[in-house]
Design an enzyme around this catalytic site. Structure first.
Site, PDB file in Angstrom:
ATOM      1  N   ARG A   1      60.284 112.546  11.085  1.00 45.43           N
ATOM      2  CA  ARG A   1      59.612 113.504  11.801  1.00 45.43           C
ATOM      3  C   ARG A   1      58.736 113.060  12.807  1.00 45.43           C
ATOM      4  NH1 ARG A   1      62.870 115.895   9.605  1.00 45.43           N
ATOM      5  NH2 ARG A   1      62.922 117.625   8.235  1.00 45.43           N
TER       6      ARG A   1
ATOM      7  N   GLU B   1      60.216 118.581  19.699  1.00 44.92           N
ATOM      8  CA  GLU B   1      61.566 118.853  19.867  1.00 44.92           C
ATOM      9  C   GLU B   1      62.158 120.255  19.674  1.00 44.92           C
ATOM     10  OE1 GLU B   1      62.716 116.304  16.306  1.00 44.92           O
ATOM     11  OE2 GLU B   1      63.649 118.139  15.316  1.00 44.92           O
TER      12      GLU B   1
ATOM     13  N   HIS C   1      67.907 114.524  17.340  1.00 43.00           N
ATOM     14  CA  HIS C   1      67.754 114.758  15.727  1.00 43.00           C
ATOM     15  C   HIS C   1      69.304 114.859  15.136  1.00 43.00           C
ATOM     16  CE1 HIS C   1      65.085 116.718  12.643  1.00 43.00           C
ATOM     17  NE2 HIS C   1      65.910 116.175  11.822  1.00 43.00           N
TER      18      HIS C   1
HETATM   19  P1  NAD Z   1      62.040 111.186   0.039  1.00 41.64           P
HETATM   20  O1  NAD Z   1      60.696 112.206  -0.458  1.00 41.64           O
HETATM   21  O2  NAD Z   1      62.834 110.947  -0.867  1.00 41.64           O
HETATM   22  O3  NAD Z   1      61.160 109.842   0.510  1.00 41.64           O
HETATM   23  C1  NAD Z   1      60.047 109.669   1.052  1.00 41.64           C
HETATM   24  C2  NAD Z   1      59.277 108.346   0.571  1.00 41.64           C
HETATM   25  O4  NAD Z   1      57.895 108.341   1.476  1.00 41.64           O
HETATM   26  C3  NAD Z   1      58.750 108.693  -1.026  1.00 41.64           C
HETATM   27  O5  NAD Z   1      59.121 107.505  -1.571  1.00 41.64           O
HETATM   28  C4  NAD Z   1      57.189 108.924  -0.822  1.00 41.64           C
HETATM   29  O6  NAD Z   1      56.559 108.245  -2.033  1.00 41.64           O
HETATM   30  C5  NAD Z   1      57.073 108.272   0.411  1.00 41.64           C
HETATM   31  N1  NAD Z   1      55.668 108.437   1.044  1.00 41.64           N
HETATM   32  C6  NAD Z   1      54.861 109.515   0.950  1.00 41.64           C
HETATM   33  N2  NAD Z   1      53.627 109.438   1.659  1.00 41.64           N
HETATM   34  C7  NAD Z   1      53.675 108.296   2.085  1.00 41.64           C
HETATM   35  C8  NAD Z   1      52.647 107.466   2.849  1.00 41.64           C
HETATM   36  N3  NAD Z   1      51.627 108.049   3.350  1.00 41.64           N
HETATM   37  N4  NAD Z   1      53.255 106.207   3.302  1.00 41.64           N
HETATM   38  C9  NAD Z   1      54.317 105.640   2.961  1.00 41.64           C
HETATM   39  N5  NAD Z   1      55.186 106.192   2.028  1.00 41.64           N
HETATM   40  C10 NAD Z   1      54.831 107.690   1.992  1.00 41.64           C
HETATM   41  O7  NAD Z   1      62.325 111.639   1.247  1.00 41.64           O
HETATM   42  P2  NAD Z   1      63.934 111.089   2.148  1.00 41.64           P
HETATM   43  O8  NAD Z   1      65.004 112.094   1.641  1.00 41.64           O
HETATM   44  O9  NAD Z   1      63.726 109.758   2.081  1.00 41.64           O
HETATM   45  O10 NAD Z   1      63.438 111.654   3.590  1.00 41.64           O
HETATM   46  C11 NAD Z   1      62.368 110.984   4.381  1.00 41.64           C
HETATM   47  C12 NAD Z   1      62.268 111.923   5.575  1.00 41.64           C
HETATM   48  O11 NAD Z   1      63.313 111.743   6.414  1.00 41.64           O
HETATM   49  C13 NAD Z   1      62.025 113.320   5.249  1.00 41.64           C
HETATM   50  O12 NAD Z   1      60.822 113.728   5.028  1.00 41.64           O
HETATM   51  C14 NAD Z   1      62.623 114.177   6.614  1.00 41.64           C
HETATM   52  O13 NAD Z   1      61.435 114.285   7.360  1.00 41.64           O
HETATM   53  C15 NAD Z   1      63.270 112.813   7.447  1.00 41.64           C
HETATM   54  N6  NAD Z   1      64.832 113.441   7.372  1.00 41.64           N
HETATM   55  C16 NAD Z   1      65.183 113.108   8.864  1.00 41.64           C
HETATM   56  C17 NAD Z   1      66.630 113.480   8.997  1.00 41.64           C
HETATM   57  C18 NAD Z   1      67.261 113.490  10.164  1.00 41.64           C
HETATM   58  O14 NAD Z   1      68.415 113.837  10.606  1.00 41.64           O
HETATM   59  N7  NAD Z   1      66.530 112.602  11.313  1.00 41.64           N
HETATM   60  C19 NAD Z   1      67.450 114.050   8.090  1.00 41.64           C
HETATM   61  C20 NAD Z   1      66.868 113.833   6.638  1.00 41.64           C
HETATM   62  C21 NAD Z   1      65.568 113.499   6.706  1.00 41.64           C
END
Ligand code: NAD
Length: 331
Positions: free
Chosen positions: A236, A265, A297
């Protein structure tokens, strides 16, 4: 019989294709709006049981109040992150919300590697050069990914796939997560965030955006990084303070930056703006750096992911309609 009437916002032709097919199969009635959901466009949802929203739809209190007044009871997010939704306001209004938690972690992880490889080996420049009959290699020097130390912040669904792929490339993987995952241990080492920042040659962000992660990459954290580090963000935009990134690109602390997301964005991405002036000086400045690679994105955008988003969104609507517990509930 129509199960759920759902107003779908921020739709592009590809959303309509995938959602319509899945919606017809499930018997739900969909109306598709190209507009983003905002306080102003919320009236389009009047009379619909559910709204379906994407990453840049506005789901703050004023919009939620409007859709609630219009009879909406369910917010079906067709994405994993839900930082755009005011959960407290939704709860107070009695709105339910569900998301698509893991439509294709491979899509985002693979795009992350595409960005790292392209930026490192300057594929985007080489492609243009060769088409221009310029076969010189000057300026295209990269480095072996094998043996590099890569820091992965957040080892959830997407991060752990990135870790696995990087391990396959022969990288030393440093990981930081507030909740470490046991199944990542065979691919790398969990370390403190400061250790990761200070020892990685590439840093890639895979944590969600929330109060504790906003501007995780800012002046103070960039100063802890190795000079010349590559920074990658496919999570994000607001995980990064873009102004600080620009300052450090100018002085070389940051060697290169790849972004699939940008804090502002919603005003830029997902649209063809090739005939207009982009009114965002920070974004325009980013585009001037030869060592910055930006995609709009698109990390999620694979056939498999789109199919899964549509399937799980329909499942969320069906569970709501049948008054079942929402398996992908966020409130
Ligand atoms: P997820 O919830 O499975 O994993 C997120 C991880 O981050 C978890 O393991 C959590 O413990 C960890 N986390 C939380 N707070 C933290 C911190 N302060 N420091 C370090 N780690 C921390 O989420 P995901 O499905 O792996 O997705 C991750 C992110 O990717 C989403 O939140 C979303 O914003 C982004 N995303 C982007 C796209 C894209 O097209 N660019 C698509 C899907 C998701």
């Amino acid at each position: 019989m129509i199960a759920v009437k759902c107003a779908v916002f921020s739709t592009k032709p590809y959303d309509v294709d995938f959602l319509q097919k899945a919606g017809d199969l499930a018997g739900h009635e969909m109306v598709f709006y190209e507009s983003r959901l905002t306080e102003v466009t919320a009236k389009l949802a009047e009379g619909y049981d559910a709204i379906c929203a994407f990453v840049n739809d506005e789901l703050q209190r004023p919009t939620l109040v409007k859709i609630h007044q219009g009879g909406t009871k369910l917010i079906a997010l067709r994405c994993a992150g839900f930082n755009q939704l005011d959960l407290r306001a939704a709860r107070e209004l009695g709105l339910r919300a569900a998301r698509v938690p893991a439509y294709s972690p491979h899509a985002v992880a693979e795009h992350t590697l595409a960005l790292i490889l392209s930026l490192n080996r300057k594929i985007h420049k080489a492609y243009q050069r060769v088409r221009d009959n310029n076969f010189s290699l000057d300026g295209l020097l990269g480095f072996d990914l094998h043996g590099r130390t890569v820091g992965v912040v957040g080892t959830g669904t997407i991060g752990k796939n990135v870790v696995r792929i990087l391990h396959g490339f022969g990288c030393e993987v440093l990981m930081y997560d507030v909740t470490p995952a046991e199944d990542c241990l065979m691919f790398g080492n969990y370390v403190s965030l400061d250790h990761l920042l200070g020892n990685s040659e590439i840093i890639t962000l895979h944590c969600p955006l929330n109060d504790s992660t906003k501007y995780l990459v800012r002046e103070e954290s960039i100063c802890k990084m190795k000079p010349g580090v590559m920074l990658v963000n496919t999570s994000r935009g607001a995980l990064i303070d873009t102004s600080a990134v620009i300052r450090h690109l100018k002085i070389g602390t940051l060697g290169s930056v790849a972004l699939d997301v940008y804090e502002e964005e919603s005003e830029i991405f997902f649209e063809d703006r090739s005939q207009s002036i982009v009114d965002d000086d920070v974004f325009s400045r980013l585009l001037t750096f030869p060592n910055v690679l930006i995609t709009s994105h698109q990390a999620f955008f694979t056939e498999q992911a789109m199919h899964e988003i549509a399937r799980v969104t329909m499942q969320n609507l069906s569970e709501f309609e049948q008054s079942k517990n929402l398996s992908n509930s966020i409130c």
